[in-house]
Design an enzyme around this catalytic site. Structure first.
Site, PDB file in Angstrom:
ATOM      1  N   GLU A  88      42.336  27.066 -20.216  1.00 26.04           N
ATOM      2  CA  GLU A  88      41.615  27.356 -21.221  1.00 26.04           C
ATOM      3  C   GLU A  88      42.750  27.713 -22.037  1.00 26.04           C
ATOM      4  OE1 GLU A  88      39.549  29.385 -24.758  1.00 26.04           O
ATOM      5  OE2 GLU A  88      41.136  30.104 -23.298  1.00 26.04           O
ATOM      6  N   ASP A 102      32.363  32.761 -22.821  1.00 25.29           N
ATOM      7  CA  ASP A 102      33.783  33.420 -22.928  1.00 25.29           C
ATOM      8  C   ASP A 102      34.047  34.689 -23.659  1.00 25.29           C
ATOM      9  OD1 ASP A 102      36.528  33.419 -23.192  1.00 25.29           O
ATOM     10  OD2 ASP A 102      36.710  31.392 -24.036  1.00 25.29           O
ATOM     11  N   HIS A 150      35.990  30.212 -18.209  1.00 26.63           N
ATOM     12  CA  HIS A 150      37.240  29.831 -17.897  1.00 26.63           C
ATOM     13  C   HIS A 150      37.972  30.961 -16.820  1.00 26.63           C
ATOM     14  CE1 HIS A 150      39.882  32.447 -20.727  1.00 26.63           C
ATOM     15  NE2 HIS A 150      38.924  32.427 -21.602  1.00 26.63           N
ATOM     16  N   ASP A 171      38.711  38.585 -20.997  1.00 28.58           N
ATOM     17  CA  ASP A 171      39.050  37.294 -21.305  1.00 28.58           C
ATOM     18  C   ASP A 171      39.586  36.474 -19.994  1.00 28.58           C
ATOM     19  OD1 ASP A 171      39.385  34.805 -22.516  1.00 28.58           O
ATOM     20  OD2 ASP A 171      40.993  35.770 -23.590  1.00 28.58           O
TER      21      ASP A 171
HETATM   22 ZN    ZN Z   1      38.817  32.782 -23.386  1.00 30.43          ZN
END
Ligand code: ZN
Length: 337
Positions: free
Chosen positions: A174, A203, A129, A141
């Site tokens: 996401e 991820d 993402h 992230d």
């Molecule tokens: Zn994530």
């Protein structure tokens, strides 16, 4: 495109393994492509964490110049989309930015790129993402997953000598109920969904106190384990991580961008290093790092910056995912559904 009658070298090696499986019982129903295929090793050997780190530096600059985040719907996200699409186009890929709806009449873009070679009816797909939360730049992230995919895509190139087409996806939203990946899969026709042979989701590959986790084939319900064939994807990723010197732990899926693929019955694997859970003493002994501390203390916070990124795990996962993608792209037999 692979010329008819000329299997890549790895395909020939694998065909002989498959033939042996017909003679002897005990071969797995969904065998994985062999680990020592020289063409796969050559493709994967060029991939490195250092290359991924260069991509992360750009994502940090984009966030810094966009109010500190890359959240979907904001300037940082739009710049991330344009940057990733540009890198892939410059590398020679066919790039599209399919839209998905976030509110009535309001759409955002994913980024999807595919090789010009390999069978488009049996696509090997990997995704990460591209959005962050609003509270930070999202470098681990999931800038880490994005950077790894960009590095792999660049090294693989748009026209490798592979059996199956390779597709890279960069999802929006996401962090807002998986709208990008869900919208993409729901927007495909049934034949288009059937043409995706497998999906690998990345991820958070660089949690500072991270673990080495692989998802697929683990869990009691299909939403947690993935559909049949998922264990094969997980097994290959585990082998590729082992080649970088680390023994991974297989865990169930927890509802990330793989969800729509799992729901569609597509064999699916996942690569994660952990978010706000705590590392156990056993895990710290196996992998290093601190026991009884969270995998990523900057999870969903403004400190998820370049300095938060674990370069060791970024390097291992980038190379392992590169090897996994290459091996499946060359395999004449893909996980059975
Ligand atoms: Zn994530």
């Amino acid at each position: 495109m692979t010329p008819p009658g000329s299997m890549p070298r790895g395909a020939r090696a694998w065909a002989s393994v498959a033939a042996a499986c017909l003679l002897f019982t005990g071969c797995a129903a969904s065998p994985a492509p062999p680990p020592d295929d020289p063409t796969a090793r050559q493709l994967a050997g060029r991939v490195s964490g250092a290359g991924a780190l260069v991509r992360l530096q750009v994502l940090q600059r984009i966030a810094d110049g966009s109010g500190g985040d890359r959240a979907a719907g904001g300037t940082g996200y739009e710049r991330s989309v344009d940057h990733v699409a540009g890198v892939l186009r410059d590398a020679g890929y066919e790039v599209t930015t399919p839209t998905y709806e976030v509110a009535p009449g309001r759409v955002l873009r994913n980024v999807v790129a595919q090789t010009r070679t390999g069978d488009p009816a049996t696509v090997v797909m990997a995704g990460a993402h591209l959005d962050s939360v609003e509270d930070g730049p999202g470098l681990n992230d999931d800038g880490s997953g994005v950077a790894a995919l960009l590095e792999i895509a660049e090294r693989l190139g748009p026209a490798p000598n592979v059996a199956h087409a390779v597709r890279f996806a960069f999802w929006g939203s996401e962090e807002d109920e998986l709208q990008g990946s869900t919208g993409y899969v729901r927007g495909l026709s049934e034949p288009e969904r059937a043409s995706i042979a497998l999906y690998l989701n990345l991820d958070m590959l660089a949690s500072p106190n991270g673990g080495y986790f692989v998802q697929g084939g683990q869990g009691l319900r299909q939403a947690r384990s993935g559909p049949p064939g998922s264990e094969t994807v997980a097994r290959v990723l585990t082998e590729e991580l082992a080649a970088t010197g680390v023994v991974a732990e297989t865990i169930p899926f927890t509802g990330d961008d793989e969800s729509a693929f799992v729901e569609a019955g597509i064999p699916t694997g996942g690569a994660v290093t952990g978010d706000e859970d705590v590392k156990t003493a056993d895990q710290a002994r196996a992998w290093g790092g601190r026991a009884d501390a969270v995998f990523d203390g900057c999870y969903h916070r403004s400190c998820d910056r370049l300095e938060n990124v674990n370069r060791t795990s970024l390097d291992r996962y980038t190379r392992a995912v590169g090897g996994t993608v290459a091996r499946f792209a060359l395999a004449p037999s893909l996980p059975a559904r």
